[in-house]
Every structure is written in structure tokens, then in C-alpha cells.
Scaffold this motif. Structure first.
Motif, PDB file in Angstrom:
ATOM      1  N   SER A 217       0.839  -1.202   0.000  1.00 42.32           N
ATOM      2  CA  SER A 217       0.000   0.000   0.000  1.00 42.32           C
ATOM      3  C   SER A 217       0.879   1.259   0.000  1.00 42.32           C
ATOM      4  N   ALA A 218       1.885   1.271   0.870  1.00 44.49           N
ATOM      5  CA  ALA A 218       2.746   2.455   0.976  1.00 44.49           C
ATOM      6  C   ALA A 218       3.494   2.703  -0.335  1.00 44.49           C
ATOM      7  N   ALA A 219       3.975   1.628  -0.951  1.00 41.82           N
ATOM      8  CA  ALA A 219       4.742   1.785  -2.195  1.00 41.82           C
ATOM      9  C   ALA A 219       3.834   2.294  -3.327  1.00 41.82           C
ATOM     10  N   ILE A 220       2.627   1.741  -3.409  1.00 32.24           N
ATOM     11  CA  ILE A 220       1.714   2.185  -4.476  1.00 32.24           C
ATOM     12  C   ILE A 220       1.279   3.629  -4.233  1.00 32.24           C
ATOM     13  N   LEU A 221       0.990   3.955  -2.984  1.00 31.88           N
ATOM     14  CA  LEU A 221       0.591   5.349  -2.705  1.00 31.88           C
ATOM     15  C   LEU A 221       1.701   6.307  -3.125  1.00 31.88           C
ATOM     16  N   GLU A 222       2.934   5.964  -2.827  1.00 33.25           N
ATOM     17  CA  GLU A 222       4.046   6.859  -3.196  1.00 33.25           C
ATOM     18  C   GLU A 222       4.101   7.024  -4.723  1.00 33.25           C
ATOM     19  N   THR A 223       3.859   5.949  -5.447  1.00 38.05           N
ATOM     20  CA  THR A 223       3.841   6.031  -6.919  1.00 38.05           C
ATOM     21  C   THR A 223       2.728   6.972  -7.384  1.00 38.05           C
ATOM     22  N   LEU A 224       1.549   6.859  -6.744  1.00 33.84           N
ATOM     23  CA  LEU A 224       0.406   7.688  -7.152  1.00 33.84           C
ATOM     24  C   LEU A 224       0.636   9.156  -6.775  1.00 33.84           C
ATOM     25  N   PHE A 225       1.199   9.397  -5.590  1.00 33.10           N
ATOM     26  CA  PHE A 225       1.483  10.787  -5.185  1.00 33.10           C
ATOM     27  C   PHE A 225       2.501  11.412  -6.144  1.00 33.10           C
ATOM     28  N   ALA A 226       3.517  10.618  -6.491  1.00 30.87           N
ATOM     29  CA  ALA A 226       4.555  11.137  -7.400  1.00 30.87           C
ATOM     30  C   ALA A 226       3.972  11.436  -8.784  1.00 30.87           C
ATOM     31  N   ALA A 227       3.005  10.624  -9.204  1.00 32.30           N
ATOM     32  CA  ALA A 227       2.368  10.867 -10.513  1.00 32.30           C
ATOM     33  C   ALA A 227       1.657  12.215 -10.512  1.00 32.30           C
ATOM     34  N   ILE A 228       0.943  12.501  -9.424  1.00 31.84           N
ATOM     35  CA  ILE A 228       0.230  13.782  -9.304  1.00 31.84           C
ATOM     36  C   ILE A 228       1.215  14.951  -9.361  1.00 31.84           C
ATOM     37  N   GLU A 229       2.394  14.761  -8.803  1.00 32.50           N
ATOM     38  CA  GLU A 229       3.348  15.870  -8.650  1.00 32.50           C
ATOM     39  C   GLU A 229       4.254  16.068  -9.862  1.00 32.50           C
ATOM     40  N   ARG A 230       4.062  15.273 -10.908  1.00 31.85           N
ATOM     41  CA  ARG A 230       4.914  15.460 -12.103  1.00 31.85           C
ATOM     42  C   ARG A 230       4.693  16.860 -12.665  1.00 31.85           C
ATOM     43  N   PRO A 231       5.780  17.630 -12.852  1.00 33.60           N
ATOM     44  CA  PRO A 231       5.643  19.040 -13.249  1.00 33.60           C
ATOM     45  C   PRO A 231       4.803  19.249 -14.500  1.00 33.60           C
ATOM     46  N   GLU A 232       4.854  18.286 -15.428  1.00 34.61           N
ATOM     47  CA  GLU A 232       4.096  18.480 -16.680  1.00 34.61           C
ATOM     48  C   GLU A 232       2.585  18.383 -16.473  1.00 34.61           C
ATOM     49  N   PHE A 233       2.153  17.929 -15.289  1.00 42.44           N
ATOM     50  CA  PHE A 233       0.719  17.841 -15.010  1.00 42.44           C
ATOM     51  C   PHE A 233       0.250  18.987 -14.109  1.00 42.44           C
ATOM     52  N   VAL A 234       1.139  19.944 -13.834  1.00 39.92           N
ATOM     53  CA  VAL A 234       0.866  20.955 -12.806  1.00 39.92           C
ATOM     54  C   VAL A 234       0.858  22.371 -13.396  1.00 39.92           C
ATOM     55  N   TYR A 235      -0.087  23.178 -12.933  1.00 38.33           N
ATOM     56  CA  TYR A 235      -0.083  24.627 -13.167  1.00 38.33           C
ATOM     57  C   TYR A 235       0.129  25.303 -11.803  1.00 38.33           C
ATOM     58  N   GLU A 236       1.056  26.255 -11.760  1.00 39.23           N
ATOM     59  CA  GLU A 236       1.327  26.971 -10.510  1.00 39.23           C
ATOM     60  C   GLU A 236       0.756  28.378 -10.601  1.00 39.23           C
ATOM     61  N   HIS A 237      -0.129  28.711  -9.686  1.00 44.94           N
ATOM     62  CA  HIS A 237      -0.762  30.034  -9.725  1.00 44.94           C
ATOM     63  C   HIS A 237      -0.094  30.985  -8.731  1.00 44.94           C
ATOM     64  N   VAL A 238       0.376  32.108  -9.270  1.00 43.74           N
ATOM     65  CA  VAL A 238       0.926  33.191  -8.440  1.00 43.74           C
ATOM     66  C   VAL A 238      -0.214  34.172  -8.199  1.00 43.74           C
ATOM     67  N   TRP A 239      -0.626  34.276  -6.947  1.00 47.44           N
ATOM     68  CA  TRP A 239      -1.832  35.044  -6.619  1.00 47.44           C
ATOM     69  C   TRP A 239      -1.601  36.545  -6.673  1.00 47.44           C
ATOM     70  N   ARG A 240      -2.647  37.248  -7.137  1.00 49.27           N
ATOM     71  CA  ARG A 240      -2.736  38.704  -6.987  1.00 49.27           C
ATOM     72  C   ARG A 240      -4.036  38.986  -6.256  1.00 49.27           C
ATOM     73  N   GLU A 241      -4.062  40.074  -5.514  1.00 53.58           N
ATOM     74  CA  GLU A 241      -5.321  40.458  -4.884  1.00 53.58           C
ATOM     75  C   GLU A 241      -6.379  40.645  -5.964  1.00 53.58           C
TER      76      GLU A 241
END
Ligand code: SIN
Length: 278
Positions: A217-241
Motif C-alpha cells: 500500500s505504501a509503495a503504491i501510494l508513493e507512486t500515485l502521489f509522485a504521478a500527481i506531482e509530475r511538473p508536466e501535469f501541474v499549473y502553478e498560480h501566483v496570486w494577486r489580490e
């Protein structure tokens, strides 16, 4: 009303240019916004001047406000109508007046520890720090589609245990679960409107995949968490008021970067009620 939709990354998120959300929107615009939201998963509106009523009206175009988005009542003190949750590091007598007050947050889907987690979240930036506090959004459908087919097959029908300790904001294997809000949900969920499959375990709240040896379970969860965190799947929002963002918790996860504790960060959150994930 006409509006433009400008993609913010190759993974997800688009900026919507045109609407003034302090004014009511006509049904055609609402339907078009909803379609854009299902496509891009995260919509960003900049330079909005919104009071609570205007934010709540916008949220209502997507669904009814949730009154169970937080397990405690601290931030309700400043919101008698119980729709808005303050996400802020402001304090009174040394105690946070809001929720998620400080620092970094790991990737998660809002309120996955509830039987009926939030369908969507509408977050409005009232005051932001001059650096830090960026919110990262991950496309959980892309992350799911990129998984090894053998692992996908292994996860078919699997369910995971989600719990969250708001005092530490960090998931720990030694958590005393008694009394904490908790829920069991599918590891992979299906979006009820688009039919897309998404990873629905998260680093902040998911403790274990049920009916599986703990090490596996721990090994698979780590694989799934790492998949979510792949930079190509992420947008980073820099907030403005004046930024308002609505995200779909059924197919995205988000995280927050650290920010200076000696500056005020004040966000108003309205959660939109959701179904039981399947
Ligand atoms: C949240 O996880 O709902 C808060 C995100 C943020 O503060 O940027």
C-alpha cells in the motif's frame, strides 16, 4: 456576455477574460463558463472586486454551497451565514481566526476526509503576501492516464482510507484516528460529468489502500502521489489580490507553497457540495 478563455498551462487551468463577477451573469454565459470549467478544470478570473454576496452568487452557478467544508467552527465566527471559510494566517489573541493558517500544504483534494467531499472550491484573494503562497494545481486525470497499465489494473475497485489532522496539517502513519474526520473512497474515481478517471488518493490525507499488505500500500501510494506531482501535469498560480479561482475537486489536486508568516494572507473560500465519489 462574451468572454475569452486563455489556457495557463498545457496540463490544466485557463484564465477567463471579460466577465465582471460583481454583476450577475446571464444563463448563456453561465452555461458557457461551466463548459469551460469542465474542459480546463481550473478557471482563473483576475482583477475582481467581490464582496461575500458576489462570490456566493458566482459559486451558486456551479452548485449549492457546502456547510460542512470544515470540521471545526473557528473561522465561522467571522461569517454568521456559514458559507465562507477564511483561509488566513490572521490571528486574534494569538489564535488563528481562519483555517489552514500557515505555510506549505501538500497536494490534496478538498475535504476528501468527508463522505461527500466538496465538488468544487471557489477561492478569492483578499490580501496576499509579496512572495510565496502560490497554489499548485495538478491534473489528476492526466496523472491517472499516465500510470502503468498493470498498476491501473491492480487498482481496479480498490478503496483507500483518508483522514486529516488539522492540528499538524501533516499526514502521519502514527495518527490517532479516533475522533478525526475520515472517509473511505475509491483510489481511482470517475468524474460524474465527463466520465474521466482520476487519481483520488492524496499525500495530505490518504493513509492506506485497504485490503493490501501495508508495505505494498505504501509503495503504491508513493507512486500515485509522485504521478500527481509530475511538473508536466501541474499549473502553478501566483496570486494577486482580486483573483478568484474555481477548481474541480473531482479531477484535480492542489498544494500550497510556503509564505512569509509576518505578512498577511487572507483568502475567502466557498465550497460547493459534492456527491459520494465512485
Ligand atoms: C486550500 O487547500 O483550500 C487552500 C489553498 C491555498 O491556501 O492556496
Amino acid at each position: 456576455m462574451k468572454f475569452d478563455t486563455v489556457p495557463l498551462s498545457s496540463a490544466l487551468a485557463a484564465e477567463v477574460r471579460g466577465p465582471d463577477l460583481s454583476q450577475p451573469l446571464d444563463p448563456t454565459t453561465v452555461a458557457a463558463l461551466r463548459a469551460a470549467w469542465l474542459e480546463h478544470k481550473v478557471l482563473v478570473f483576475r482583477d475582481q472586486r467581490l464582496d461575500v454576496e458576489a462570490q456566493a452568487r458566482f459559486a451558486s452557478y456551479f452548485g449549492p454551497a457546502s456547510h460542512t467544508q470544515a470540521p471545526d467552527a473557528r473561522s465561522r465566527k467571522h461569517d454568521p451565514d456559514r458559507r465562507v471559510l477564511l483561509i488566513t494566517n490572521l490571528r486574534e489573541d494569538g489564535r488563528p481566526i481562519g483555517f489552514l493558517p500557515d505555510g506549505e500544504l501538500q497536494f490534496h483534494s478538498d475535504s476528501a476526509f468527508l463522505e461527500r467531499p466538496l465538488m468544487a472550491t471557489v477561492l478569492y484573494a483578499v490580501e496576499v503576501t509579496d512572495r510565496g503562497g502560490e497554489t499548485l494545481f495538478a491534473n489528476a486525470c492526466m496523472a491517472c492516464a499516465a500510470l502503468d497499465p498493470g498498476l491501473r489494473a491492480r487498482l481496479e475497485g480498490r478503496r483507500a482510507f483518508n483522514v486529516y489532522d488539522y492540528t499538524t496539517q501533516v499526514k502521519s502513519g502514527t495518527l490517532d484516528r479516533a475522533g478525526l474526520p475520515q472517509a473511505v473512497h475509491p483510489v481511482i474515481r470517475t468524474h460524474p460529468e465527463t466520465g474521466a478517471q482520476a487519481i483520488y488518493v492524496n499525500r495530505l490525507m490518504t493513509e492506506e489502500i485497504l485490503d493490501m499488505p501495508p508495505a505494498e500500500s505504501a509503495a503504491i501510494l508513493e507512486t500515485l502521489f509522485a504521478a500527481i506531482e509530475r511538473p508536466e501535469f501541474v499549473y502553478e498560480h501566483v496570486w494577486r489580490e482580486g483573483d478568484l479561482i474555481i477548481w474541480d475537486n473531482r479531477c484535480t489536486q492542489h498544494a500550497r507553497r510556503d509564505f512569509p508568516g509576518d505578512q498577511t494572507r487572507l483568502m475567502r473560500r466557498i465550497g460547493i457540495a459534492g456527491d459520494v465519489p465512485v
